[in-house]
Scaffold this motif. Structure first.
Motif, PDB file in Angstrom:
ATOM      1  N   VAL A 200      40.403  18.602  -3.580  1.00 27.59           N
ATOM      2  CA  VAL A 200      39.008  18.531  -4.017  1.00 27.59           C
ATOM      3  C   VAL A 200      38.911  19.175  -5.401  1.00 27.59           C
TER       4      VAL A 200
ATOM      5  N   ILE B  13      42.008  14.904   3.946  1.00 26.58           N
ATOM      6  CA  ILE B  13      41.620  15.404   2.622  1.00 26.58           C
ATOM      7  C   ILE B  13      42.866  15.972   1.947  1.00 26.58           C
TER       8      ILE B  13
ATOM      9  N   ALA C 139      39.017  21.645   6.559  1.00 25.79           N
ATOM     10  CA  ALA C 139      38.884  20.270   6.052  1.00 25.79           C
ATOM     11  C   ALA C 139      39.615  19.311   6.991  1.00 25.79           C
TER      12      ALA C 139
ATOM     13  N   TYR D 185      31.632  16.335  -7.660  1.00 23.22           N
ATOM     14  CA  TYR D 185      32.898  16.595  -6.976  1.00 23.22           C
ATOM     15  C   TYR D 185      33.731  15.324  -6.880  1.00 23.22           C
TER      16      TYR D 185
ATOM     17  N   ARG E  70      37.517  25.024  -3.278  1.00 23.23           N
ATOM     18  CA  ARG E  70      37.685  25.115  -1.822  1.00 23.23           C
ATOM     19  C   ARG E  70      36.786  24.089  -1.137  1.00 23.23           C
ATOM     20  N   TRP E  71      37.277  23.512  -0.070  1.00 28.83           N
ATOM     21  CA  TRP E  71      36.500  22.570   0.728  1.00 28.83           C
ATOM     22  C   TRP E  71      35.201  23.215   1.189  1.00 28.83           C
TER      23      TRP E  71
ATOM     24  N   TRP F  92      42.608  26.440   0.099  1.00 29.40           N
ATOM     25  CA  TRP F  92      41.742  25.396  -0.443  1.00 29.40           C
ATOM     26  C   TRP F  92      41.118  24.482   0.600  1.00 29.40           C
ATOM     27  N   LEU F  93      41.829  24.180   1.660  1.00 28.29           N
ATOM     28  CA  LEU F  93      41.361  23.157   2.594  1.00 28.29           C
ATOM     29  C   LEU F  93      41.061  23.694   3.986  1.00 28.29           C
TER      30      LEU F  93
ATOM     31  N   PHE G 296      37.146  13.773  -4.559  1.00 25.10           N
ATOM     32  CA  PHE G 296      37.958  13.975  -3.358  1.00 25.10           C
ATOM     33  C   PHE G 296      39.139  13.014  -3.370  1.00 25.10           C
TER      34      PHE G 296
ATOM     35  N   ARG H 194      29.930  17.440   2.160  1.00 30.68           N
ATOM     36  CA  ARG H 194      31.076  17.399   3.086  1.00 30.68           C
ATOM     37  C   ARG H 194      30.799  16.415   4.214  1.00 30.68           C
TER      38      ARG H 194
END
Length: 106
Positions: A25, A22, A18, A32, A86-87, A14-15, A34, A95
């Motif tokens: 997300v 973080i 990142a 989105y 996913r980031w 997922w990250l 965060f 982002r």
């Protein structure tokens, strides 16, 4: 008492790429969301950072900040698990905006 640090979502899934602050997300119809951890957590300066007194800070794409207590955040992340993204699936412009917002807060 032991210092509390929430677990981040899986970094490899997922990250990936990142920033370390973080936590998670999520994607909603409106945009989105965060969640931040580490130095970006809101804690009282008079008491140690434990599960009971930790506030997790978050940001909605629509420019609104919010905070959750550690137990509220754990419950929220569990309920929102199916909306986790996913980031790298977040648009690049967003982002960059998130990173700039957090870096400017320091």
């Amino acid at each position: 008492m032991k210092q509390y640090t929430p677990r981040r979502a899986n970094k490899t899934r997922w990250l990936q790429s990142a920033p370390d602050y973080i936590l998670d997300v999520f994607k909603h119809k409106e945009g989105y969301e965060f969640l931040f951890t580490g130095e970006k957590m809101l804690t009282s300066r008079e008491v140690p950072r434990t599960y009971a007194n930790t506030q997790i800070q978050g940001w909605y794409e629509r420019e609104s900040w919010f905070s959750l207590s550690a137990h509220e955040c754990a419950q929220y992340r569990y309920r929102m698990g199916k909306k986790r993204v996913r980031w790298l699936d977040v648009p690049e412009r967003l982002r960059i905006t998130v990173i700039q917002k957090i870096e400017l807060e320091d």
